[in-house]
Design an enzyme around this catalytic site. Structure first.
Site: not given
Ligand code: FE
Length: 133
Positions: A48, A96, A93, A116
């Site tokens: 995204c 998204c 994330c 990581c």
């Molecule tokens: Fe994303």
């Protein structure tokens, strides 16, 4: 917050990106393109474009995956991952929901954190590109 169907994600991601971001896959160590990448800039989500990690916080962990000791702002979220008989903190994330990697508490100062992250979940924007925008 971006929401797409799995078919829509398959159209916009490579199979490797899809495997990591949407199926919580892990790329083999030392296989990703950003493991030893040292340029100045920002790493964004492949899914995204959300700005996730600054090169200022990247360090060589020796793990074989790009490693950072801090996220940018509140760009990522974590949730418990108990797969494979381990209790780990999964990093996703914040925009998204894509799987990025895991975070551990054995990182360097100042934070002690080690994000990581799979290279397949990252795109890189060099600092000089940002200035032009
Ligand atoms: Fe994303």
């Amino acid at each position: 917050m971006i929401e797409k169907t799995e078919d829509e994600w398959k159209l916009t991601l490579s199979s490797e990106e899809y495997k990591v971001l949407r199926q919580c896959g892990t790329e083999p160590p030392f296989s990703g393109k950003y493991v030893s990448h040292k340029d100045d800039g920002v790493y964004v989500c492949t899914g995204c474009g959300n700005e996730l990690f600054s090169s200022d916080t990247k360090f060589d962990s020796g793990s074989g995956w790009p490693s950072f000791w801090a996220q940018m702002g509140d760009s990522v979220e974590t949730r418990e991952d108990t797969r494979y008989g381990m209790v780990r903190l999964e990093v996703i994330c914040g925009n998204c929901g894509g799987h990025l990697g895991h975070v551990f508490d054995d990182g360097p100062t100042p934070s002690g954190m080690r994000y990581c992250i799979n290279s397949a979940a990252l795109d890189f924007k060099a600092s000089d590109e940002e200035i032009q925008e």
